[in-house]
Design an enzyme around this catalytic site. Structure first.
Site, PDB file in Angstrom:
ATOM      1  N   GLU A   1       0.815  -1.220   0.000  1.00  0.00           N
ATOM      2  CA  GLU A   1       0.000   0.000   0.000  1.00  0.00           C
ATOM      3  C   GLU A   1       0.844   1.264   0.000  1.00  0.00           C
ATOM      4  O   GLU A   1       0.489   2.267  -0.628  1.00  0.00           O
ATOM      5  CB  GLU A   1      -0.974   0.000   1.180  1.00  0.00           C
ATOM      6  CG  GLU A   1      -2.135  -0.991   1.052  1.00  0.00           C
ATOM      7  CD  GLU A   1      -1.739  -2.435   1.348  1.00  0.00           C
ATOM      8  OE1 GLU A   1      -0.615  -2.666   1.833  1.00  0.00           O
ATOM      9  OE2 GLU A   1      -2.564  -3.335   1.087  1.00  0.00           O
TER      10      GLU A   1
ATOM     11  N   HIS B   1     -12.386  -5.901   7.836  1.00  0.00           N
ATOM     12  CA  HIS B   1     -13.039  -5.594   6.563  1.00  0.00           C
ATOM     13  C   HIS B   1     -14.223  -4.664   6.749  1.00  0.00           C
ATOM     14  O   HIS B   1     -15.045  -4.535   5.858  1.00  0.00           O
ATOM     15  CB  HIS B   1     -13.511  -6.885   5.856  1.00  0.00           C
ATOM     16  CG  HIS B   1     -12.392  -7.794   5.481  1.00  0.00           C
ATOM     17  ND1 HIS B   1     -11.852  -8.703   6.351  1.00  0.00           N
ATOM     18  CD2 HIS B   1     -11.682  -7.906   4.331  1.00  0.00           C
ATOM     19  CE1 HIS B   1     -10.854  -9.352   5.757  1.00  0.00           C
ATOM     20  NE2 HIS B   1     -10.737  -8.885   4.537  1.00  0.00           N
TER      21      HIS B   1
END
Ligand SMILES: Cc1ncc(C[n+]2csc(CCOP(=O)(O)OP(=O)(O)O)c2C)c(N)n1
Ligand SMILES: [Mg+2]
Length: 737
Positions: free
Chosen positions: A467, A537
């Site tokens: 990322e 999530h």
């Protein structure tokens, strides 16, 4: 892989005779190299004095690193190649054309300091015309940007039309971004030995090798990172050994205190990169004759004997001796040169000490683009109505559909847009697509489906699972004028990119005093209500990002807004964090027909979802439909009229609409999905309490998630996240207050 090694322990004269690199630097260049090295050292000495006299506020020296720096400056091309130096690169910057006066302006923090106007410490270089890109203080965060810079240059070289500014179109960021590129340009990035331990260094090495990018990594190894010696820092004590397995690289290991050997090494490295063969890695052994900085005393951890050993390799004295020994300059010549440098520096110091600081009123300047106002009416357009071929109204589409359609239309309109991230491509092994063996993936939520097939794999591609690299590379690309629209797969995994977002992307324009900017879009899937998403999530956390000045934060609640706001995000001139609620992607709430390729919504304009008189509810994202459900129930039961405000953009946010509504209803509920304490809604509530106190007939209430993480088991998730019933009860109580 090519490797060249010169033993760093060899004496200067022996080294040069052995590899005959003397030939590669002319007599004039050698004298020039010495002048720059001497000047660099004397600027450090002058700054140290000025710091002791409290005339400047910080000092970071480049002592011991002069030879490799000057060599790089002579081997590469100022204003042609691109440079991501670090704080020890004073000599490099001088060789590229930075004036000593400009360096002293940094020290005094003058308004005229071209690198930051007094906003950054000295030795944080930024000189747009020389292609020296603004530098920050975190060790290593420049490296990924250098990768993106090289990718940007290559993209424009392959697609030169993308660099053109559109003539007759609506104004967008392209009108304010001059793009320059060269087919054989090189990006140079330097770092210390300690910095090679940062994860971002390894992500950058991987990306450079994967893309065979023309990047020169120069590790200036002085054997220490503040007090930590290299054998404790780097397994085996040699970074060259550790990186030797990276494919496509040209490797050099060189005595970085020898300007001639360094120059030869950099020439070979530059040639390799310019030929498009891949990146180069130059490991330069240097010394650090002064302590790490003026705040450090190296005698606490380095004995005299070790410091003396280093002193014998001092690049400035060794080069001086070399010039004398080879008869290139005699004593008189050396004295003359040094006197000239001293006189120049005296004039520069005297001038800099008279320079004025920027006025305090200027501190907010260049937080955001001064050229494109995201709140302005140019971003306020009406949706086009979509009709089916048989003239009937088309079925409304989901938020996911409209985000894809918007990306597609913007990519058609603007060739500078590139999309990358984890799994965003249709299929990296293109032959499978060509042979029609597979359909393609296009993102874990499929929002980029079909875009690689339509626009090509240089515009839509998968990145390694990294990322920081996604955001860091995009930042470098955006600096060059591309418009990366990158994806972070789940908000819960944005944290490796946090350094790039918080310390780089958001600060670039401000810290360089508008010298550089990196407008780009980070699309992030966020949020819960997934029944089974759990802690990794389902989280929110937008308040952490709205806390960052310089970053626009958008959080749409429905398909139409998502389309209009995404288009504004892409066309604007600031970095935007575009938060897409996963639960809303395919919800039946808020579906809409595609509003056409010019539909935009300005930032900082809330939407009144329904008008009311009895209570204002301020919210955004997935709480909007839940609040609406609660408000409708209350209205059915007791006729209460709730004014429901969807903020749509969190930075900037629409204070005017909030204030007007509170003045009308005198009661407020702030509702958000993130954890209650210290969250985004806390700021809104505090402002209302502060500035609208006289309007209030009830306390400002908040409904939000419990101060815990989101759990997997749906019963627990329900208990944690704000539900319509929680909103209903809070509304009822406030109305009755
Ligand atoms: C991410 C980050 N961590 C810590 C620091 C504090 N710091 C500044 S310089 C430095 C040492 C760097 O050593 P090295 O990379 O070898 O460069 P050198 O100063 O020796 O040239 C540290 C720990 C920082 N600036 N950034
Ligand atoms: Mg070091």
């Amino acid at each position: 892989m090519a490797t060249t090694k010169t033993d760093p322990k060899l004496a200067l004269s022996t080294t040069t005779k052995k590899v005959r690199v003397h030939d590669t630097l002319s007599r004039e260049q050698l004298i020039q190299a010495y002048r720059l090295m001497y000047m660099s050292r004397r600027i450090d000495d002058r700054e140290i004095l000025l710091k002791r006299q409290q005339k400047i506020y910080f000092q970071m020296s480049g002592a011991g690193h002069e030879a490799i720096g000057v060599a790089a400056g002579l081997a590469l091309r100022s204003g042609y190649d691109w440079f991501y130096p670090y704080y020890r690169d004073r000599a490099l910057c001088l060789a590229l054309g930075v004036e000593p006066y400009q360096m002293f302006l940094q020290g005094v923090g003058a308004a005229d300091d071209p690198s930051s106007g007094g906003r950054q410490m000295p030795s944080h270089w930024s000189y747009p015309s020389l292609h020296i890109v603004t530098q920050s203080s975190p060790t290593g965060s420049q490296i990924l940007q250098a990768i993106g810079c090289a990718e940007g240059g290559r993209y424009f070289a392959r697609r030169p039309k993308a660099a053109e500014v559109p003539q007759a179109e609506t104004t967008d960021y392209r009108h304010f971004k001059s793009v320059s590129f060269q087919n054989d340009e090189v990006t140079y990035v330097s770092l210390g030995d300690g910095t090679s331990s940062e994860g971002e260094f390894w992500e950058a090495m991987n990306a450079a090798a994967l893309g065979k990018l023309p990047v020169i990594f120069c590790v200036e190894d002085n054997g220490y990172a503040i007090s930590v010696p290299v054998e404790v820092q780097t397994a085996g004590g040699s970074i060259s050994r550790l990186v030797s397995g990276f494919p496509h690289f040209h490797f050099e290991e060189v005595d970085g205190t020898d300007p001639m050997a360094s120059y030869a090494a950099l020439q070979r490295a530059a040639r390799y990169c310019r030929q498009g063969l891949g990146p180069a890695f130059v490991h330069a052994h240097v010394i650090r004759p002064y302590s790490h900085s003026l705040s450090d005393d190296e005698r606490l951890y380095r004995p005299e004997s070790e410091r003396e050993r280093d002193a014998q390799r001092d690049p400035v004295t060794r080069t001086q001796m070399y010039l004398l020994r080879e008869g290139i300059l005699d004593d008189k010549g050396i004295n003359q040169l040094e006197k000239e440098v001293e006189a120049d520096l005296q004039t520069a110091v005297d001038r800099a000490l008279e320079a004025l600081p920027a006025p305090p009123e200027s501190v907010m300047n260049f937080m955001y683009s001064p050229d494109v106002d995201v709140t302005s009416s140019i971003f306020d357009t009406t949706p086009a109505t979509e009709a089916a071929s048989d003239g009937k109204k088309v079925a409304p589409k989901t938020m996911a559909d409209l985000i894809t359609a918007t990306l597609r239309d913007e990519m058609k309109r603007d060739e500078r847009i590139v999309i990358f991230g984890e799994d965003v491509a249709d299929c990296s092994r293109e032959e499978y697509l060509r042979q029609k063996l597979v359909k393609g993936k296009g993102g874990v939520f499929k929002l980029t489906f079909g875009l690689q097939c339509e626009f090509g794999n240089d515009r839509v591609f998968n990145s390694p699972l990294a990322e920081a690299a996604i955001v860091g590379r995009a930042t470098g690309m955006a600096t060059r004028g591309l418009k990366p629209v990158v994806e972070i797969q789940f908000f819960d995994y944005i944290w490796p990119a946090m350094m790039q977002i918080r310390d780089e992307l958001s600060t670039i324009r401000w810290r360089s005093n508008n010298g550089f900017s990196s407008p780009m879009v980070i699309r992030v899937a966020i949020g819960g209500y997934l029944t089974g998403g759990a802690i990794y999530h389902s989280q929110c956390g937008e308040g952490i990002f709205t806390h960052i000045p310089g970053l626009r934060v958008v959080f749409p609640s429905n398909a139409l807004d998502a389309s209009g706001l995404l288009r504004t995000a892409i066309r604007c001139d600031d970095p935007v964090l575009f938060l897409e609620h996963k639960r809303l992607y395919r919800e039946s709430y808020g579906r809409a027909a595609y509003p056409g390729s010019e539909y935009m919504i300005p930032f900082g304009k809330a939407k009144i979802v329904q008008p009311g008189t009895d209570l204002t509810v301020i919210t955004y994202g997935a709480v909007v439909p839940r609040a609406l459900q609660a408000a409708q129930k209350l209205e059915r039961e007791q006729g209460t009229k709730i004014e429901l405000i969807d903020l749509r953009t969190l930075n900037p946010f629409d204070w005017e609409t909030i204030a007007a509504s509170v003045a009308k209803t005198n009661r407020v509920l702030v509702a958000y999905e993130d954890t209650l304490s210290w969250g985004y809604g806390a700021e809104i509530a505090a402002r209302i309490a502060d500035q609208l106190f006289d309007e209030l007939d009830a306390p400002v209430r908040r409904v939000a998630a419990k101060d815990t993480f989101v759990a997997y088991q749906p019963i627990l998730e329900d208990a944690i996240l704000p539900q319509p019933n929680d909103l209903y009860l809070a509304m009822k109580e406030l109305v009755a207050y």
